[in-house]
Design a protein around this motif. Structure first.
Motif, PDB file in Angstrom:
ATOM      1  N   ASN A  73      23.573  21.452  -3.160  1.00 32.20           N
ATOM      2  CA  ASN A  73      24.909  21.130  -3.650  1.00 32.20           C
ATOM      3  C   ASN A  73      25.035  20.869  -4.872  1.00 32.20           C
ATOM      4  OD1 ASN A  73      26.765  21.385  -1.484  1.00 32.20           O
ATOM      5  ND2 ASN A  73      25.901  19.685  -0.455  1.00 32.20           N
ATOM      6  N   GLN A  74      24.228  20.178  -5.871  1.00 32.51           N
ATOM      7  CA  GLN A  74      24.217  20.093  -7.222  1.00 32.51           C
ATOM      8  C   GLN A  74      23.782  21.228  -7.886  1.00 32.51           C
ATOM      9  OE1 GLN A  74      25.216  17.294  -8.643  1.00 32.51           O
ATOM     10  NE2 GLN A  74      24.782  18.165 -10.618  1.00 32.51           N
ATOM     11  N   TRP A  82      24.723  24.271  -6.933  1.00 31.30           N
ATOM     12  CA  TRP A  82      26.011  25.099  -6.931  1.00 31.30           C
ATOM     13  C   TRP A  82      27.130  24.662  -7.949  1.00 31.30           C
ATOM     14  CZ3 TRP A  82      28.329  29.487  -5.446  1.00 31.30           C
ATOM     15  CH2 TRP A  82      29.722  29.504  -5.349  1.00 31.30           C
ATOM     16  N   LYS A  83      27.181  23.380  -8.077  1.00 34.39           N
ATOM     17  CA  LYS A  83      27.956  22.681  -8.991  1.00 34.39           C
ATOM     18  C   LYS A  83      27.626  23.093 -10.468  1.00 34.39           C
ATOM     19  CE  LYS A  83      29.225  18.706  -6.262  1.00 34.39           C
ATOM     20  NZ  LYS A  83      29.125  17.393  -6.029  1.00 34.39           N
ATOM     21  N   GLU A  84      26.355  23.215 -10.782  1.00 35.04           N
ATOM     22  CA  GLU A  84      26.062  23.662 -11.906  1.00 35.04           C
ATOM     23  C   GLU A  84      26.128  25.070 -12.317  1.00 35.04           C
ATOM     24  OE1 GLU A  84      21.772  22.584 -12.196  1.00 35.04           O
ATOM     25  OE2 GLU A  84      22.142  20.424 -12.217  1.00 35.04           O
ATOM     26  N   ARG A  85      25.964  25.918 -11.430  1.00 35.25           N
ATOM     27  CA  ARG A  85      26.108  27.395 -11.409  1.00 35.25           C
ATOM     28  C   ARG A  85      27.378  27.647 -11.616  1.00 35.25           C
ATOM     29  NH1 ARG A  85      21.340  30.274  -9.512  1.00 35.25           N
ATOM     30  NH2 ARG A  85      19.669  29.308 -10.298  1.00 35.25           N
ATOM     31  N   PHE A  86      28.364  27.070 -10.730  1.00 33.62           N
ATOM     32  CA  PHE A  86      29.708  26.983 -10.719  1.00 33.62           C
ATOM     33  C   PHE A  86      30.575  26.977 -12.124  1.00 33.62           C
ATOM     34  CE2 PHE A  86      34.187  25.702  -9.751  1.00 33.62           C
ATOM     35  CZ  PHE A  86      34.723  26.874  -9.274  1.00 33.62           C
ATOM     36  N   GLY A  87      29.896  25.713 -12.530  1.00 31.75           N
ATOM     37  CA  GLY A  87      30.472  25.119 -13.806  1.00 31.75           C
ATOM     38  C   GLY A  87      30.227  25.904 -15.041  1.00 31.75           C
ATOM     39  N   TYR A 105      24.599  25.766  -0.207  1.00 32.41           N
ATOM     40  CA  TYR A 105      24.872  26.496  -1.392  1.00 32.41           C
ATOM     41  C   TYR A 105      25.759  27.762  -0.958  1.00 32.41           C
ATOM     42  CZ  TYR A 105      23.810  29.213  -5.617  1.00 32.41           C
ATOM     43  OH  TYR A 105      23.838  29.717  -7.037  1.00 32.41           O
ATOM     44  N   ASN A 161      29.405  27.185  -0.004  1.00 30.95           N
ATOM     45  CA  ASN A 161      30.145  26.959  -1.536  1.00 30.95           C
ATOM     46  C   ASN A 161      30.565  28.569  -1.696  1.00 30.95           C
ATOM     47  OD1 ASN A 161      30.432  24.005  -1.248  1.00 30.95           O
ATOM     48  ND2 ASN A 161      28.285  24.083  -2.436  1.00 30.95           N
ATOM     49  N   TYR A 191      34.357  29.990  -2.483  1.00 35.70           N
ATOM     50  CA  TYR A 191      34.795  30.557  -3.550  1.00 35.70           C
ATOM     51  C   TYR A 191      35.249  32.042  -3.527  1.00 35.70           C
ATOM     52  CZ  TYR A 191      34.285  32.169  -8.435  1.00 35.70           C
ATOM     53  OH  TYR A 191      34.497  32.958  -9.626  1.00 35.70           O
TER      54      TYR A 191
END
Length: 406
Positions: free
Chosen positions: A4-5, A7-12, A97, A100, A104
């Motif tokens: 999950n983290q 994904w957040k980094e890649r998405f950011g 992942y 998410n 998206y």
């Protein structure tokens, strides 16, 4: 590893990259041209609706356009080349992942489905005058649900390397989607339910026959993700420099030979040869030029009023000249160009000549088409305005922009 983290980094990172390039793409005069284009298109769309016949096949047009839009449902993963090594050991823990990525993809692609449905809405309500406008909301909900099923079907099949099976899947889903939307537009909800069941069946077969049996083909997924990223970079590169763009030239031997025959073999023609070949062999510029000509032709035949045809023709002439100014920096990262024993002013002159020739060819093509779309007087008026605009644009605007880029 917390997927999950991850994904957040890649998405950011993805959002930052998008916002940076979109801000550069839609500044300057391009944003104004886009606003004018949308406003003008909406006005002439409204004028066209007043005379559209009741027999117009809006149901089939909506079915084909929206059906193909639903069938094209890639799932964004933001996978990178190093993931082939570092994520292989946690493949069985990537479900959050992937979920998410699915959400998206549904939001982004669902947005475009809603946009196209909104564009078709006035035409649909005009032909189906007895339909309640609230039914469009029902259609949107159904389309989003169908889009989710298509996304699942694509992801389940992404584990296979069999291209023939993937092509067959796209063809089958496209046919089902088209028929589903056709029945939905005509209010045949029973047949909509049958088509939806068939689509769910396709997704289930993909899950049962492929997804459960194979592991993720990391190299294929990374290659697809890289291709989507490069597509966005090519679009952004038409307005600004993109250092991460990987350019793959096309051969196009016949067209290259045709153009180079007229170029003199001397030192002063060095940059003329370089930039003319760059324009032809680069998929970014040559393909964009043809698409802009095609869009212009569509609007001069679609818009009913002569002055509307004229405005759109001149607007797209501006866009044509504006988009190709960035070819000046196409070889910016190549140091060996600096070793050419050729004055730098010849480089600027070559870009001027290329842009002027591209705009002039477009003016000549549209002059001939204006005779058909309007009349000879209208064609002469466009030809005069187009030629004057090309001379002024090239001598003032292009020179000032290239001077800043030098």
């Amino acid at each position: 590893m917390d997927t999950n983290q991850l994904w957040k980094e890649r998405f950011g990172f993805h959002v930052k990259m998008l916002s940076r390039y979109l801000r550069l793409m839609f500044n300057d005069h391009l944003a104004f041209a886009l606003i004018f284009f949308v406003a003008g298109g909406a006005y002439f769309y409204q004028q066209w609706l007043e005379g559209v016949p009741d027999t117009f096949p809006v149901d089939w047009i909506m079915a084909v356009v929206l059906g193909l839009l639903l069938a094209h449902s890639p799932v964004r993963t933001f996978f990178k080349e190093a993931d082939m090594v570092f994520l292989l050991s946690v493949e069985n823990r990537l479900n959050p992942y992937i979920r998410n990525g699915m959400v998206y993809s549904l939001i982004i692609q669902g947005y475009w489905v809603a946009v196209f449905l909104f564009v078709f809405s006035p035409l649909y309500l005009k032909i189906y005058s007895g339909t309640d406008a609230k039914f469009l909301l029902v259609m949107l909900v159904v389309l989003l649900g169908v889009k989710l099923v298509n996304l699942l079907a694509v992801w389940f099949l992404d584990k296979t390397r069999d291209r023939r099976l993937q092509y067959l899947d796209v063809a089958v889903r496209a046919a089902i989607n088209i028929m589903l939307i056709y029945f939905l537009v005509n209010g045949e909800l029973f047949y909509v339910a049958i088509a939806t069941a068939l689509l769910i069946g396709v997704a289930f077969l993909n899950y049962w026959n492929v997804y459960q049996k194979y592991s993720l083909p990391w190299d294929v997924l990374i290659e697809k993700e890289e291709a989507r990223l490069q597509l966005f970079y090519r679009m952004a590169n038409l307005s600004t420099d993109v250092p991460d763009l990987k350019r793959k030239p096309k051969k196009r031997h016949a067209l290259v030979n045709l153009v180079t025959k007229s170029i003199k073999y001397n030192q002063s023609s060095t940059y003329i040869y370089l930039y003319f070949i760059t324009f032809i062999r680069s998929g970014d510029y040559f393909g964009m030029y043809l698409r802009l000509i095609g869009l212009t032709i569509f609007f001069i035949f679609w818009v009913p009023l002569f002055w509307g045809k004229l405005i759109f023709a001149v607007l797209f002439l501006f866009v044509t000249g504006f988009q190709f100014i960035t070819i000046y920096n196409h070889h910016k990262t190549l140091d060996w160009i600096q070793l050419y024993p050729v004055p730098d002013h010849l480089r600027r002159k070559a870009v001027h000549q290329l842009i002027f020739l591209l705009m002039l060819v477009k003016v000549i093509v549209l002059f001939l088409l204006f005779i058909v779309a309007s009349d000879l007087i209208g064609a002469v008026i466009y030809g005069g305005i187009g030629l004057a605009f090309t001379l002024l644009f090239e001598n003032f605007y292009v020179k000032s922009r290239i001077r800043k880029m030098s």
